[in-house]
Design a protein around this motif. Structure first.
Motif, PDB file in Angstrom:
ATOM      1  N   GLN A  35      -3.206   5.861  -0.218  1.00 48.38           N
ATOM      2  CA  GLN A  35      -4.630   5.515  -0.097  1.00 48.38           C
ATOM      3  C   GLN A  35      -5.499   6.660  -0.611  1.00 48.38           C
ATOM      4  OE1 GLN A  35      -4.215   4.775   4.257  1.00 48.38           O
ATOM      5  NE2 GLN A  35      -5.599   3.087   3.826  1.00 48.38           N
ATOM      6  N   VAL A  56     -12.484   4.789   3.209  1.00 46.77           N
ATOM      7  CA  VAL A  56     -11.201   4.095   3.030  1.00 46.77           C
ATOM      8  C   VAL A  56     -10.249   4.353   4.194  1.00 46.77           C
ATOM      9  CG1 VAL A  56      -9.135   4.003   1.571  1.00 46.77           C
ATOM     10  CG2 VAL A  56     -11.391   4.016   0.520  1.00 46.77           C
ATOM     11  N   LEU A 100       0.811  -1.222   0.000  1.00 45.58           N
ATOM     12  CA  LEU A 100       0.000   0.000   0.000  1.00 45.58           C
ATOM     13  C   LEU A 100       0.842   1.268   0.000  1.00 45.58           C
ATOM     14  CD1 LEU A 100      -2.473  -1.155   2.784  1.00 45.58           C
ATOM     15  CD2 LEU A 100      -3.038  -0.894   0.374  1.00 45.58           C
TER      16      LEU A 100
END
Lengths: 140, 433
Positions: free
Chosen positions: B341, B402, B323
């Motif tokens: 993100q 998120v 990520l």
């Protein structure tokens, strides 16, 4: 019907000092005259809406200067500068079930007022206002 | 299809037994033979006999990149140089280089791990595999090379660069698999198309194995649409021994071969292990490495671990797509947030451009305020205030879903946010701690 409508210049501006000056400076440099003007303010940004004498040139000038700008079709309505002017229009449009999204106005020539309207059904509104003899026909 | 079904489908209990046993052996080996770990254990007052199994893992020290730099070149090694059969080294672009050594057995473990991985994503002896990762001190090229050969695939060791020749060879020798960075694949596709060649129609390429740089699910889709191939993710770091782990055909994360590598996910701030399914920094302990064993190696990469058995039948744990980097992490109201993100959310919203800034402030009441500035796409602008307010609200809702933390969204004029030529610095932290 579009020839009977007015093209309004709409500009996105962040709500920061100097932004309005930056927009109007560009127009001033090109000798463009603002005839009607308003800012819709929404916290961290605003939208400048204006009717100018040289619309296409104003659009290009602001675009080239990096502003986010769009042209919007609005209606111009000419009324006597006396009580009940706006009422006549609002009533006619309301009766025809047409919604007014926003409106701003200014007076000119000492006895006239020009009202700028954005409606949800511009073609139908044009027809009605023309019938009432209210549609602005002069030079911006 | 499995390379070593007995190992790959081993019951999790048996895998754990192997890990317990190998961890105990590793600790003794490191203490006895690695000057670095001996010193470290002594400083901590840690006796190798204190480590009786996996439950004692948190007692062990972390190993960081800086440790490798400080002990350059041989301070981390745990075997005499006569037993080393190969060196690899980092380029040293971000400071002193780091060097990694391998015994014959280390190379064996590396090759076997990679054979399992390549088989899991579908490489067979019938494939012609074009390896367009760099060969040399960089571990990518050789890492793929030896495993592909052992599987029996035909290797085309093109290494990186010389794009025209890559495409020519791909077409003439009928490459079916390519291994390279995802950005190089996109470049190859673009180059080919300018030369009037369609990778989908004019070549036999059917799949690609991409890694060595962070990439997203959107990039995977773009590669697959442009080239008609299936794209798989690969992970490895030069410290652990180059490319090691790939996705299987289920593409639900990358399988980590747990009989050789013990993984943990930690909170990069506190160093404590996080729960299953939570994101954090990947920490790897090498269970089989002899030349340069690493205890709790902090990869700096942020991911999520999945231990549930995969639909492919493999029992080994998986990590999800990387990520971001731990050093990019920001903490907002106690929640870990990664700029990647935020970027991921923004890229899915067509009304905004690709540039953004994250601004952190602290309110008088002590609460953090995160503002995400994004540029309005020219096409999305109408003269309606409500359209823009609705867009701000929509972005904020996506971000909240998120990130788990509220962000204030500010739409700004296109072209007004800072552009970066090198590494982007998208976070402005104005909080006074």
């Amino acid at each position: 019907m579009s020839d009977k409508t007015i093209k309004q210049v709409s500009v996105f501006v962040e709500n920061k000092p100097g932004r309005l000056a930056a927009v109007t400076e560009k127009l001033y440099e090109k000798g463009i005259n603002i005839r009607a003007f308003t800012i819709a303010e929404a916290g961290d940004f605003g939208i400048i809406r204006m009717v100018v004498d040289k619309t296409d040139e104003a659009y290009k000038t602001l675009k080239d200067a990096g502003f986010t700008v769009t042209l919007t079709r609005v209606l111009g309505v000419e009324v006597e500068d006396e009580p009940g002017g706006l009422y006549k229009i609002a009533k006619a449009l309301g009766n025809a079930n047409i919604n007014i999204e926003y409106v701003y106005a200014f007076t000119f020539g000492g006895d006239k007022a020009l009202i700028i309207l954005r409606v949800d059904d511009i073609d139908k509104a044009t027809e009605i206002l023309e019938k009432e003899g209210l549609l602005f026909k002069g030079e911006i | 299809m499995y390379w070593d079904p007995r190992a790959e489908k081993m019951p999790q209990k048996d895998l754990q037994d192997i890990q317990e046993r190998k961890l105990r052996a590793l600790v003794h080996h490191a203490y006895e033979y690695s000057p670095f770990y001996r010193r470290k254990f002594k400083e901590m007052g840690l006796n190798p006999w204190d480590i009786t199994g996996l439950k004692d893992l948190p007692k062990l020290p972390f190993t960081k990149k800086q440790d490798l730099r400080d002990n350059y070149p041989f301070g981390m090694f745990a075997v005499p140089i006569s037993q080393i059969v190969r060196f690899h080294a980092s380029s040293g672009t971000t400071g002193k280089p780091t060097v990694v050594g391998y015994t014959a057995n280390d190379i064996e473990v590396w090759v076997e791990s990679m054979c399992r991985s390549l088989t899991a994503c579908g490489v067979t002896r019938d494939d012609i595999m074009q390896i367009s990762y760099g060969y040399g001190l960089f571990t990518g090229g050789l890492g793929f090379h030896y495993a592909a050969e052992r599987i029996g695939a035909t290797v085309l060791p093109t290494s990186a660069g010389n794009t025209q020749r890559q495409i020519e060879l791909m077409r003439d020798l009928h490459s079916t698999v390519i291994a390279c960075t995802p950005s190089y694949m996109l470049y190859l596709a673009e180059y080919a198309s300018k030369a009037g060649i369609s990778i989908a129609d004019d070549t036999k390429l059917r799949m690609g194995i991409f890694g060595a740089e962070p990439w997203s699910e959107e990039t995977r889709k773009r590669i697959e649409e442009k080239t008609g191939i299936t794209a798989y993710d690969v992970y490895g770091t030069s410290e652990l021994s180059g490319p090691l782990f790939t996705e299987c055909q289920e593409r639900q994360g990358l399988h980590i071969w747990a009989d050789h590598f013990l993984i943990e996910i930690i909170d990069p701030e506190t160093g404590e292990q996080v729960g299953e399914g939570e994101k954090g920094e990947l920490v790897v302990t090498t269970l089989s490495k002899e030349a340069m064993p690493l205890i709790r190696w902090r990869t700096g990469d942020i991911t999520i671990m999945e231990t549930e058995k995969c639909a492919c039948g493999r029992t080994h744990p998986r990590i999800l797509r990387i990520l971001g980097r731990a050093d990019d992490m920001i903490i907002v109201r106690g929640v870990n947030v990664f700029p990647s993100q935020i970027e991921h959310v923004l890229m899915q919203i067509p009304e905004v451009g690709e540039h953004y800034m994250i601004i952190l402030d602290r309110a008088e009441n002590g609460l953090d305020i995160m503002t995400v500035q994004v540029e309005l796409s020219e096409k999305a602008f109408t003269d309606k205030v409500s359209d823009i307010l609705e867009l701000e609200k929509r972005i904020a809702e996506h971000l909240k879903a998120v990130l788990n933390v509220t962000a204030k969204v500010e739409i700004v004029n296109p072209g007004t946010l800072q552009r970066f030529e090198g590494k982007a610095k998208r976070v402005i932290d104005r909080r006074k701690i």
